[in-house]
Design an enzyme around this catalytic site. Structure first.
Site, PDB file in Angstrom:
ATOM      1  N   LYS A 154       0.870  -1.189   0.000  1.00 20.05           N
ATOM      2  CA  LYS A 154       0.000   0.000   0.000  1.00 20.05           C
ATOM      3  C   LYS A 154       0.891   1.218   0.000  1.00 20.05           C
ATOM      4  O   LYS A 154       1.810   1.341   0.822  1.00 20.05           O
ATOM      5  CB  LYS A 154      -0.878  -0.015   1.271  1.00 20.05           C
ATOM      6  CG  LYS A 154      -1.881   1.100   1.324  1.00 20.05           C
ATOM      7  CD  LYS A 154      -3.152   0.752   0.565  1.00 20.05           C
ATOM      8  CE  LYS A 154      -3.969   1.981   0.196  1.00 20.05           C
ATOM      9  NZ  LYS A 154      -3.567   2.646  -1.051  1.00 20.05           N
ATOM     10  N   GLN A 161       7.323   3.719   3.768  1.00 17.56           N
ATOM     11  CA  GLN A 161       5.916   3.335   3.843  1.00 17.56           C
ATOM     12  C   GLN A 161       5.700   2.084   4.702  1.00 17.56           C
ATOM     13  O   GLN A 161       4.662   1.944   5.347  1.00 17.56           O
ATOM     14  CB  GLN A 161       5.413   3.096   2.408  1.00 17.56           C
ATOM     15  CG  GLN A 161       3.924   3.145   2.243  1.00 17.56           C
ATOM     16  CD  GLN A 161       3.384   4.571   2.114  1.00 17.56           C
ATOM     17  OE1 GLN A 161       3.964   5.386   1.436  1.00 17.56           O
ATOM     18  NE2 GLN A 161       2.267   4.856   2.767  1.00 17.56           N
ATOM     19  N   LYS A 179       5.553   3.432   8.292  1.00 20.90           N
ATOM     20  CA  LYS A 179       4.383   4.319   8.427  1.00 20.90           C
ATOM     21  C   LYS A 179       3.109   3.486   8.511  1.00 20.90           C
ATOM     22  O   LYS A 179       2.276   3.673   9.395  1.00 20.90           O
ATOM     23  CB  LYS A 179       4.335   5.232   7.201  1.00 20.90           C
ATOM     24  CG  LYS A 179       3.201   6.206   7.178  1.00 20.90           C
ATOM     25  CD  LYS A 179       3.087   6.927   5.845  1.00 20.90           C
ATOM     26  CE  LYS A 179       4.404   7.571   5.431  1.00 20.90           C
ATOM     27  NZ  LYS A 179       4.244   8.465   4.274  1.00 20.90           N
ATOM     28  N   LYS A 231       5.265   1.503  -3.154  1.00 24.36           N
ATOM     29  CA  LYS A 231       5.219   2.840  -3.764  1.00 24.36           C
ATOM     30  C   LYS A 231       5.476   2.687  -5.252  1.00 24.36           C
ATOM     31  O   LYS A 231       6.098   1.710  -5.684  1.00 24.36           O
ATOM     32  CB  LYS A 231       6.291   3.734  -3.142  1.00 24.36           C
ATOM     33  CG  LYS A 231       6.037   5.219  -3.283  1.00 24.36           C
ATOM     34  CD  LYS A 231       5.116   5.771  -2.211  1.00 24.36           C
ATOM     35  CE  LYS A 231       4.761   7.219  -2.497  1.00 24.36           C
ATOM     36  NZ  LYS A 231       4.010   7.830  -1.398  1.00 24.36           N
ATOM     37  N   GLY A 254      -2.568   8.029  -4.505  1.00 21.77           N
ATOM     38  CA  GLY A 254      -1.909   9.198  -5.086  1.00 21.77           C
ATOM     39  C   GLY A 254      -0.677   9.628  -4.310  1.00 21.77           C
ATOM     40  O   GLY A 254      -0.398   9.140  -3.223  1.00 21.77           O
ATOM     41  N   ASP A 255       0.061  10.526  -4.894  1.00 23.02           N
ATOM     42  CA  ASP A 255       1.205  11.185  -4.259  1.00 23.02           C
ATOM     43  C   ASP A 255       1.449  12.438  -5.111  1.00 23.02           C
ATOM     44  O   ASP A 255       0.524  12.901  -5.790  1.00 23.02           O
ATOM     45  CB  ASP A 255       2.426  10.243  -4.229  1.00 23.02           C
ATOM     46  CG  ASP A 255       3.587  10.775  -3.374  1.00 23.02           C
ATOM     47  OD1 ASP A 255       3.512  10.680  -2.149  1.00 23.02           O
ATOM     48  OD2 ASP A 255       4.563  11.314  -3.930  1.00 23.02           O
ATOM     49  N   THR A 294      -4.040  13.667   4.801  1.00 25.51           N
ATOM     50  CA  THR A 294      -2.623  13.779   5.147  1.00 25.51           C
ATOM     51  C   THR A 294      -2.367  15.109   5.866  1.00 25.51           C
ATOM     52  O   THR A 294      -1.706  15.147   6.914  1.00 25.51           O
ATOM     53  CB  THR A 294      -1.748  13.646   3.889  1.00 25.51           C
ATOM     54  OG1 THR A 294      -2.146  12.470   3.180  1.00 25.51           O
ATOM     55  CG2 THR A 294      -0.283  13.560   4.252  1.00 25.51           C
ATOM     56  N   ASN A 298      -1.653  19.030  -2.402  1.00 23.53           N
ATOM     57  CA  ASN A 298      -2.701  18.404  -1.601  1.00 23.53           C
ATOM     58  C   ASN A 298      -2.391  18.449  -0.102  1.00 23.53           C
ATOM     59  O   ASN A 298      -3.223  18.879   0.699  1.00 23.53           O
ATOM     60  CB  ASN A 298      -2.870  16.950  -2.075  1.00 23.53           C
ATOM     61  CG  ASN A 298      -3.797  16.172  -1.177  1.00 23.53           C
ATOM     62  OD1 ASN A 298      -3.350  15.472  -0.280  1.00 23.53           O
ATOM     63  ND2 ASN A 298      -5.090  16.321  -1.366  1.00 23.53           N
ATOM     64  N   SER A 300      -6.776   5.948   3.462  1.00 22.49           N
ATOM     65  CA  SER A 300      -6.825   5.024   2.322  1.00 22.49           C
ATOM     66  C   SER A 300      -7.251   3.636   2.793  1.00 22.49           C
ATOM     67  O   SER A 300      -8.048   2.958   2.138  1.00 22.49           O
ATOM     68  CB  SER A 300      -5.453   4.919   1.655  1.00 22.49           C
ATOM     69  OG  SER A 300      -5.279   5.935   0.706  1.00 22.49           O
TER      70      SER A 300
HETATM   71  P1  NDP Z   1       1.276  17.605  -4.771  1.00 24.44           P
HETATM   72  O1  NDP Z   1       1.757  17.243  -6.107  1.00 24.44           O
HETATM   73  O2  NDP Z   1      -0.185  17.802  -4.560  1.00 24.44           O
HETATM   74  O3  NDP Z   1       2.007  18.930  -4.269  1.00 24.44           O
HETATM   75  C1  NDP Z   1       3.382  19.041  -4.143  1.00 24.44           C
HETATM   76  C2  NDP Z   1       3.670  20.502  -3.840  1.00 24.44           C
HETATM   77  O4  NDP Z   1       5.031  20.655  -3.470  1.00 24.44           O
HETATM   78  C3  NDP Z   1       3.441  21.412  -5.031  1.00 24.44           C
HETATM   79  O5  NDP Z   1       2.944  22.621  -4.578  1.00 24.44           O
HETATM   80  C4  NDP Z   1       4.856  21.560  -5.609  1.00 24.44           C
HETATM   81  O6  NDP Z   1       5.056  22.726  -6.365  1.00 24.44           O
HETATM   82  C5  NDP Z   1       5.612  21.654  -4.299  1.00 24.44           C
HETATM   83  N1  NDP Z   1       7.036  21.422  -4.460  1.00 24.44           N
HETATM   84  C6  NDP Z   1       7.660  20.417  -5.103  1.00 24.44           C
HETATM   85  N2  NDP Z   1       8.988  20.554  -5.001  1.00 24.44           N
HETATM   86  C7  NDP Z   1       9.181  21.684  -4.272  1.00 24.44           C
HETATM   87  C8  NDP Z   1      10.318  22.358  -3.805  1.00 24.44           C
HETATM   88  N3  NDP Z   1      11.549  21.905  -4.076  1.00 24.44           N
HETATM   89  N4  NDP Z   1      10.140  23.484  -3.051  1.00 24.44           N
HETATM   90  C9  NDP Z   1       8.916  23.948  -2.773  1.00 24.44           C
HETATM   91  N5  NDP Z   1       7.785  23.344  -3.194  1.00 24.44           N
HETATM   92  C10 NDP Z   1       7.930  22.233  -3.936  1.00 24.44           C
HETATM   93  O7  NDP Z   1       1.855  16.488  -3.773  1.00 24.44           O
HETATM   94  P2  NDP Z   1       1.342  16.093  -2.323  1.00 24.44           P
HETATM   95  O8  NDP Z   1       0.882  17.304  -1.602  1.00 24.44           O
HETATM   96  O9  NDP Z   1       0.445  14.936  -2.460  1.00 24.44           O
HETATM   97  O10 NDP Z   1       2.684  15.545  -1.660  1.00 24.44           O
HETATM   98  C11 NDP Z   1       3.595  16.388  -0.960  1.00 24.44           C
HETATM   99  C12 NDP Z   1       4.489  15.535  -0.076  1.00 24.44           C
HETATM  100  O11 NDP Z   1       3.684  14.803   0.861  1.00 24.44           O
HETATM  101  C13 NDP Z   1       5.334  14.478  -0.798  1.00 24.44           C
HETATM  102  O12 NDP Z   1       6.537  14.305  -0.092  1.00 24.44           O
HETATM  103  C14 NDP Z   1       4.479  13.221  -0.651  1.00 24.44           C
HETATM  104  O13 NDP Z   1       5.262  12.040  -0.776  1.00 24.44           O
HETATM  105  C15 NDP Z   1       3.973  13.408   0.758  1.00 24.44           C
HETATM  106  N6  NDP Z   1       2.791  12.641   1.111  1.00 24.44           N
HETATM  107  C16 NDP Z   1       1.638  12.770   0.377  1.00 24.44           C
HETATM  108  C17 NDP Z   1       0.517  12.067   0.743  1.00 24.44           C
HETATM  109  C18 NDP Z   1      -0.791  12.276   0.072  1.00 24.44           C
HETATM  110  O14 NDP Z   1      -1.790  11.780   0.587  1.00 24.44           O
HETATM  111  N7  NDP Z   1      -0.880  13.015  -1.016  1.00 24.44           N
HETATM  112  C19 NDP Z   1       0.552  11.087   1.849  1.00 24.44           C
HETATM  113  C20 NDP Z   1       1.787  11.104   2.615  1.00 24.44           C
HETATM  114  C21 NDP Z   1       2.860  11.832   2.213  1.00 24.44           C
HETATM  115  P3  NDP Z   1       4.938  22.714  -7.979  1.00 24.44           P
HETATM  116  O15 NDP Z   1       3.495  22.901  -8.226  1.00 24.44           O
HETATM  117  O16 NDP Z   1       5.791  23.860  -8.384  1.00 24.44           O
HETATM  118  O17 NDP Z   1       5.472  21.401  -8.469  1.00 24.44           O
END
Ligand code: NDP
Length: 445
Positions: A90, A111, A114, A126, A165-166, A210, A241, A377
């Site tokens: 997962k 993961q 977690k 993943k 998703g991620d 999250t 997200n 999830s």
């Molecule tokens: P999204 O794609 O929805 O958003 C990622 C965000 O981070 C975007 O705003 C992106 O900007 C920004 N970003 C990427 N690289 C950088 C950087 N170097 N500096 C500043 N901002 C940056 O992804 P999520 O919100 O889903 O995921 C974010 C993190 O959370 C990841 O590490 C993911 O693995 C983790 N996570 C997510 C989960 C989920 O349910 N979605 C669950 C657990 C962990 P831009 O638009 O410019 O690319």
């Protein structure tokens, strides 16, 4: 260092020499295990460390698709099934140009622990692709997702592997992936993907889970110092997200988020970020956060800057791995930040974490603090399996309970081994013990 530990680490390092992110994740977990190894000789006897750091399976595949100009594009797809000790693989899928096997392996390894911490019977996995969704049309996204699933579907199943998703993969992408799965298999197997739209068997609160979960964890943590988020100034990196729903919950609980970012730079809004504007820009228009100041007088965009430079009481890294480095950590410390809670996976470098510990900041690692996403999830899987659809309130309450339980587990192990307030240690040990116990129970497989 314990001899077995250092030998196991050396073996893993030699075998994965070019995978620096994966090795960073493994080293952090292994180093936490020293006291456990001393009192549990079976870990060595059953080669648990060597086995837990080798994925059960790794799938890499070509993804060919046709862009809007009629040109054939080729990407690479990945799915790593790291551990099925506690349940089906997962974990989410990431679509981003930086994706390579190293990235997917580090995420899948994290993961495992977690998912173990959630207590919900899910293994660790993943996946993703180096496909870059930025600037792609809706049709291109759909064709890519269909091509990706055309290979991946062979390996999925409700009790085998359940992606979500991620980064770069939200409800839209999950919809296209699920549609293609259904077309290929002729099965309306809802439980094979999570993060679906609510009308297609998705769970309420999954979108928020999250970010909300990280804030619930932060509240538990702050309470140990008789503090809360009320009245606190916060910064949240990213605007995806996790970041958006983290910021929403902070504001609901009386905190003020003054800075957010994307990969181009940061916005600073001393009056508190207007999240409806951020959501409109990032979620609806899929545009850049640099647009924000045009719609919000009094705010500014700082090209190329990170959010850590703005004064805050609590910081939430919610963007990507290794985005918070030693100099950023120093800036937070100099600005009297009291707590750092990771919404993203491994966003703080080891040196940054060491500084937080040295300066007695509360620090929550992602594998504990961002577990709310995968937890909901798993609740989505439960709802799909029982043909039920729970209310927002019910799922949110379950999420709060799960985050409080994870917090309690981290505190329990950190106290038991005389490492008070060491949430990295508590999360690693708490996550590891259940998986190691399962591996021993199964015998050598
Ligand atoms: P999204 O794609 O929805 O958003 C990622 C965000 O981070 C975007 O705003 C992106 O900007 C920004 N970003 C990427 N690289 C950088 C950087 N170097 N500096 C500043 N901002 C940056 O992804 P999520 O919100 O889903 O995921 C974010 C993190 O959370 C990841 O590490 C993911 O693995 C983790 N996570 C997510 C989960 C989920 O349910 N979605 C669950 C657990 C962990 P831009 O638009 O410019 O690319």
């Amino acid at each position: 260092m314990n001899e077995y530990l250092s030998q196991a680490l050396q073996t893993v390092t030699e075998r994965n020499a070019s995978q620096s992110l994966f090795l960073q994740a493994v080293t952090e977990v292994f180093e936490s295990l020293e006291p456990i190894l001393a009192e549990t000789p079976d870990i060595e006897a059953y080669s648990i460390l060597e086995r837990i750091a080798e994925p059960e399976r790794q799938i890499m595949f070509r993804v060919s698709w046709v862009d809007d100009r009629g040109r054939v594009q080729v990407n690479r797809g990945y799915r790593v099934g790291f551990s099925s000790v506690l349940g089906p693989y997962k974990g989410g899928m990431r679509f981003h140009p930086t994706v390579r096997l190293d990235v997917i392996k580090f995420l899948a390894f994290e993961q495992i622990f977690k998912n173990s911490l959630t207590g919900l019977g899910i293994g660790g996995g993943k996946g993703g692709s180096d496909f870059n969704p930025r600037g792609k049309s809706d049709g291109e996204i759909m064709r890519f997702c269909q091509a990706f699933m055309s290979e991946l579907y062979h390996f999925l199943g409700e009790s085998t592997d359940v992606p979500a998703g991620d980064i770069g993969v939200g409800a839209r992408e999950i919809g296209y992936l699920f549609g293609q799965y259904k077309r290929l298999t002729k099965r309306f197997a809802q439980g094979v993907l999570t993060g679906k739209q609510v009308g297609l068997g998705g769970s309420l609160v999954r979108k928020e889970a999250t970010g909300f979960g990280a804030v619930y964890f932060a509240s538990e943590m702050l309470a140990t110092r008789n503090e809360s988020l009320k009245g606190k100034t916060c910064v949240v990196s990213g605007s995806g997200n996790v970041a958006i729903y983290c910021a929403r919950k902070i504001q609901e609980l009386g905190g003020t988020v003054v800075a957010m970012s994307d990969s181009e730079g940061s916005i600073h809004d001393p009056n508190g970020v207007d999240l409806d504007i951020v959501a409109a820009i990032k979620e609806v228009e899929r545009s850049r956060i640099s647009q924000y100041p045009q719609r919000r007088p009094g705010s500014q965009f700082f090209h190329g800057d990170k959010v850590w430079k703005f004064r805050c009481d609590v910081a939430f890294p919610c963007a990507t791995q290794n985005e918070l480095e030693l100099e950023d950590a120093q800036q937070l410390v100099d600005n009297d930040c009291m707590a750092v809670i990771e919404g993203a996976n491994m966003p703080s470098t080891p040196k940054a974490i060491a500084l937080f510990r040295e300066k007695d900041l509360l620090f929550a690692p992602g594998k504990a603090a961002n577990a709310g996403g995968v937890a909901v999830s798993a609740l989505e899987m439960q709802q799909n399996a029982s043909l039920q659809h729970w209310t927002f309130k019910k799922v949110d309450q379950r999420l709060q309970t799960i985050m409080a339980d994870i917090h309690r587990e981290c505190v329990f192990y950190s106290k038991k081994y005389h490492r008070p307030d060491d949430y990295v240690f508590g999360a690693n040990v708490g996550g590891f013990i259940k998986v190691a116990g399962g591996m021993q129970a199964y015998g050598v497989i």
